[in-house]
Write a protein that holds these residues in place. Structure first.
Motif, PDB file in Angstrom:
ATOM      1  N   ASN A 175       0.819  -1.214   0.000  1.00  8.63           N
ATOM      2  CA  ASN A 175       0.000   0.000   0.000  1.00  8.63           C
ATOM      3  C   ASN A 175       0.854   1.265   0.000  1.00  8.63           C
ATOM      4  N   LEU A 176       1.961   1.243   0.735  1.00  9.36           N
ATOM      5  CA  LEU A 176       2.845   2.406   0.762  1.00  9.36           C
ATOM      6  C   LEU A 176       3.468   2.641  -0.615  1.00  9.36           C
ATOM      7  N   LEU A 177       3.827   1.564  -1.309  1.00  7.39           N
ATOM      8  CA  LEU A 177       4.347   1.707  -2.671  1.00  7.39           C
ATOM      9  C   LEU A 177       3.286   2.252  -3.615  1.00  7.39           C
ATOM     10  N   LEU A 178       2.070   1.706  -3.500  1.00  6.47           N
ATOM     11  CA  LEU A 178       0.981   2.202  -4.349  1.00  6.47           C
ATOM     12  C   LEU A 178       0.741   3.686  -4.113  1.00  6.47           C
ATOM     13  N   ASP A 179       0.805   4.113  -2.862  1.00  7.93           N
ATOM     14  CA  ASP A 179       0.660   5.537  -2.561  1.00  7.93           C
ATOM     15  C   ASP A 179       1.755   6.344  -3.267  1.00  7.93           C
ATOM     16  N   ARG A 180       2.972   5.833  -3.243  1.00  8.32           N
ATOM     17  CA  ARG A 180       4.090   6.543  -3.890  1.00  8.32           C
ATOM     18  C   ARG A 180       3.890   6.632  -5.407  1.00  8.32           C
ATOM     19  N   LEU A 181       3.241   5.610  -5.988  1.00 13.49           N
ATOM     20  CA  LEU A 181       3.028   5.575  -7.435  1.00 13.49           C
ATOM     21  C   LEU A 181       1.798   6.359  -7.880  1.00 13.49           C
ATOM     22  N   GLY A 182       0.920   6.715  -6.928  1.00 14.65           N
ATOM     23  CA  GLY A 182      -0.291   7.440  -7.286  1.00 14.65           C
ATOM     24  C   GLY A 182      -1.557   6.639  -7.128  1.00 14.65           C
ATOM     25  N   GLY A 183      -1.478   5.467  -6.471  1.00 13.18           N
ATOM     26  CA  GLY A 183      -2.664   4.672  -6.192  1.00 13.18           C
ATOM     27  C   GLY A 183      -2.888   3.564  -7.203  1.00 13.18           C
ATOM     28  N   PRO A 184      -3.881   2.695  -6.936  1.00 10.89           N
ATOM     29  CA  PRO A 184      -4.174   1.577  -7.840  1.00 10.89           C
ATOM     30  C   PRO A 184      -4.437   1.998  -9.279  1.00 10.89           C
ATOM     31  N   ALA A 185      -5.133   3.131  -9.469  1.00 14.87           N
ATOM     32  CA  ALA A 185      -5.433   3.574 -10.835  1.00 14.87           C
ATOM     33  C   ALA A 185      -4.163   3.885 -11.609  1.00 14.87           C
ATOM     34  N   SER A 186      -3.143   4.386 -10.914  1.00  9.93           N
ATOM     35  CA  SER A 186      -1.882   4.679 -11.573  1.00  9.93           C
ATOM     36  C   SER A 186      -1.179   3.398 -12.000  1.00  9.93           C
ATOM     37  N   LEU A 187      -1.240   2.361 -11.162  1.00 12.06           N
ATOM     38  CA  LEU A 187      -0.671   1.075 -11.560  1.00 12.06           C
ATOM     39  C   LEU A 187      -1.428   0.496 -12.747  1.00 12.06           C
ATOM     40  N   ASP A 188      -2.755   0.613 -12.733  1.00  8.24           N
ATOM     41  CA  ASP A 188      -3.563   0.138 -13.860  1.00  8.24           C
ATOM     42  C   ASP A 188      -3.126   0.819 -15.156  1.00  8.24           C
ATOM     43  N   ALA A 189      -2.883   2.129 -15.074  1.00  2.19           N
ATOM     44  CA  ALA A 189      -2.437   2.864 -16.260  1.00  2.19           C
ATOM     45  C   ALA A 189      -1.047   2.414 -16.690  1.00  2.19           C
ATOM     46  N   GLY A 190      -0.188   2.112 -15.711  1.00  2.00           N
ATOM     47  CA  GLY A 190       1.145   1.635 -16.037  1.00  2.00           C
ATOM     48  C   GLY A 190       1.115   0.305 -16.751  1.00  2.00           C
ATOM     49  N   LEU A 191       0.221  -0.598 -16.327  1.00  2.00           N
ATOM     50  CA  LEU A 191       0.090  -1.877 -17.013  1.00  2.00           C
ATOM     51  C   LEU A 191      -0.424  -1.684 -18.437  1.00  2.00           C
ATOM     52  N   GLU A 192      -1.332  -0.729 -18.602  1.00  2.00           N
ATOM     53  CA  GLU A 192      -1.796  -0.427 -19.962  1.00  2.00           C
ATOM     54  C   GLU A 192      -0.654   0.036 -20.854  1.00  2.00           C
ATOM     55  N   GLU A 193       0.249   0.842 -20.300  1.00  2.00           N
ATOM     56  CA  GLU A 193       1.396   1.293 -21.078  1.00  2.00           C
ATOM     57  C   GLU A 193       2.249   0.118 -21.537  1.00  2.00           C
ATOM     58  N   LEU A 194       2.245  -0.961 -20.773  1.00  2.00           N
ATOM     59  CA  LEU A 194       3.014  -2.150 -21.126  1.00  2.00           C
ATOM     60  C   LEU A 194       2.247  -3.082 -22.047  1.00  2.00           C
ATOM     61  N   GLY A 195       0.998  -2.716 -22.376  1.00  2.00           N
ATOM     62  CA  GLY A 195       0.201  -3.522 -23.291  1.00  2.00           C
ATOM     63  C   GLY A 195      -0.888  -4.339 -22.645  1.00  2.00           C
ATOM     64  N   ASP A 196      -1.029  -4.266 -21.320  1.00  2.00           N
ATOM     65  CA  ASP A 196      -2.056  -5.031 -20.612  1.00  2.00           C
ATOM     66  C   ASP A 196      -3.324  -4.192 -20.502  1.00  2.00           C
ATOM     67  N   HIS A 203      -8.391  -1.659  -6.219  1.00  2.00           N
ATOM     68  CA  HIS A 203      -8.233  -1.483  -4.777  1.00  2.00           C
ATOM     69  C   HIS A 203      -6.820  -1.837  -4.329  1.00  2.00           C
ATOM     70  N   ASP A 204      -6.493  -1.369  -3.109  1.00  4.14           N
ATOM     71  CA  ASP A 204      -5.250  -1.798  -2.493  1.00  4.14           C
ATOM     72  C   ASP A 204      -5.560  -2.907  -1.490  1.00  4.14           C
ATOM     73  N   GLU A 205      -4.570  -3.260  -0.653  1.00  7.91           N
ATOM     74  CA  GLU A 205      -4.759  -4.318   0.342  1.00  7.91           C
ATOM     75  C   GLU A 205      -5.523  -3.793   1.564  1.00  7.91           C
ATOM     76  N   PRO A 206      -6.401  -4.641   2.137  1.00 10.40           N
ATOM     77  CA  PRO A 206      -6.741  -6.003   1.752  1.00 10.40           C
ATOM     78  C   PRO A 206      -7.968  -6.095   0.849  1.00 10.40           C
ATOM     79  N   ALA A 207      -8.549  -4.947   0.455  1.00 11.73           N
ATOM     80  CA  ALA A 207      -9.805  -4.961  -0.295  1.00 11.73           C
ATOM     81  C   ALA A 207      -9.676  -5.659  -1.635  1.00 11.73           C
ATOM     82  N   LEU A 208      -8.465  -5.690  -2.232  1.00  9.89           N
ATOM     83  CA  LEU A 208      -8.324  -6.316  -3.542  1.00  9.89           C
ATOM     84  C   LEU A 208      -8.605  -7.818  -3.508  1.00  9.89           C
ATOM     85  N   ASN A 209      -8.614  -8.405  -2.324  1.00  9.20           N
ATOM     86  CA  ASN A 209      -8.903  -9.839  -2.203  1.00  9.20           C
ATOM     87  C   ASN A 209     -10.398 -10.150  -2.177  1.00  9.20           C
ATOM     88  N   ARG A 210     -11.233  -9.147  -1.983  1.00 11.33           N
ATOM     89  CA  ARG A 210     -12.669  -9.391  -1.836  1.00 11.33           C
ATOM     90  C   ARG A 210     -13.362  -9.176  -3.175  1.00 11.33           C
TER      91      ARG A 210
END
Length: 327
Positions: A175-196, A203-210
């Motif tokens: 969660n601390l890393l996600l905060d540094r990156l700009g949150g889950p949406a920022s990671l989602d955008a980063g994966l899109e840049e890689l073609g995903d 969500h972050d932890e632990p909500a992403l498990n539900r």
């Protein structure tokens, strides 16, 4: 809306309909592991044990050759009352195994390897030693956090948090890393840049498990995750030193011994990242047979009986079937 996001939206509408008909109702909850946490492991070291860096593929990719193990995997699904998804590719020969590879599964903590990769991709080396502190509430809210839970008073450098997220599946570190990156949406955008354009990081932890039956948030497909592994571990999305560092963290993953590693033939090196919560048990791995190019493997599993706990053996036996077919 970008063309990639539009394509993702069209694909998701189809997947939602298919999943609502195919998945038995199971509500997923929990933290990074299904068992009670072990005593806190040592704080990650600044110099992890060296691991051989896989050589990036040279020349054109081999022509894909499908290997059918559907009978064996269907039998495992029946025996364990579970749904299994697999995407595996031998990067040297082009042989591939795909079983429910385009179906959606909750990814759970396997996402953490991509959180760490995005950190390495976006944060300059000169900024990775910056100290980060947090509160006991951050740890309690995140759930399973063996490393950060033992370091509330001192804090850790950003790079150590990334290592803890991969090696120890530490939720608060993630969660601390996600905060540094700009949150889950920022990671989602980063994966899109890689073609995903398939994975939906919400969500972050632990909500992403539900993840409820039929939901799309916090899910992906085996096919998408294996493609991400190839891009990050064998492609040029990361600098060579960062590829090696990420592989070292995965090689020292303390939570994966009973999963793909347990199903691999003796002498095969496995660098992996596990995930598990409720009835979900997953593993993503770079498997390197002696003297051969790596095999990339994603195994997603979920129990179909509501309230049933995950089983490590299902992942290990699935990996054994797949790796034996690609041996």
């Amino acid at each position: 809306m970008s063309a990639a996001r539009s394509a993702k939206a069209d694909g998701l509408r189809v997947v939602r309909v298919a999943l609502l008909a195919a998945i038995a109702g199971t509500a997923f909850a929990g933290c990074a592991t299904g068992a009670a946490p072990a005593p806190p492991p040592p704080v990650p070291t600044a110099e992890p044990a060296p691991a051989a860096e896989p050589a990036p593929p040279s020349g054109p990719a081999p022509t894909p050759v499908a290997v059918d193990v559907s009978a064996e995997l269907t039998a495992l699904e029946a025996r364990y009352s579970a749904r299994v998804g697999v995407s595996a590719m031998d990067t040297g020969t082009g042989r591939e195994v795909a079983f429910r590879a385009g179906e959606r599964f909750a990814y759970a903590s396997t996402l953490k390897v991509f959180v760490a990769a995005e950190f390495l991709r976006r944060v300059p080396a000169a900024e990775r030693d910056a100290m980060v502190t947090w509160t006991r509430g951050d740890v309690d809210d995140a759930g399973y956090s063996p490393v950060t839970g033992a370091r509330v008073a001192e804090g850790l450098p950003l790079a150590a948090l990334a290592e803890a997220a991969v090696r120890s599946s530490d939720n608060a570190a993630t969660n601390l890393l996600l905060d540094r990156l700009g949150g889950p949406a920022s990671l989602d955008a980063g994966l899109e840049e890689l073609g995903d354009t398939t994975s939906e990081v919400v969500h972050d932890e632990p909500a992403l498990n539900r993840v409820s039956p039929g939901a799309v948030a916090d899910t992906s497909t085996p096919l998408a995750f294996t493609a991400n592994l190839r891009t990050l571990l064998l492609g040029d999305a990361l600098a060579p030193a960062d590829r090696q560092l990420l592989t070292e963290w995965m090689s020292g993953n303390a939570t994966g011994d009973a999963l793909v590693r347990a199903g691999a033939p003796e002498g095969w090196a496995v660098a992996d990242k596990s995930g598990g919560a409720g009835g979900i048990r997953n593993d993503v791995a770079l498997v390197t047979p002696p003297g051969r190019d790596p095999i990339l493997v994603t195994v997603f599993t979920e129990k179909t009986d509501e309230g049933a706990a995950y089983e490590d053996r299902l992942v290990a036996e699935t990996a054994a079937v797949v790796l034996d077919a690609l041996a």
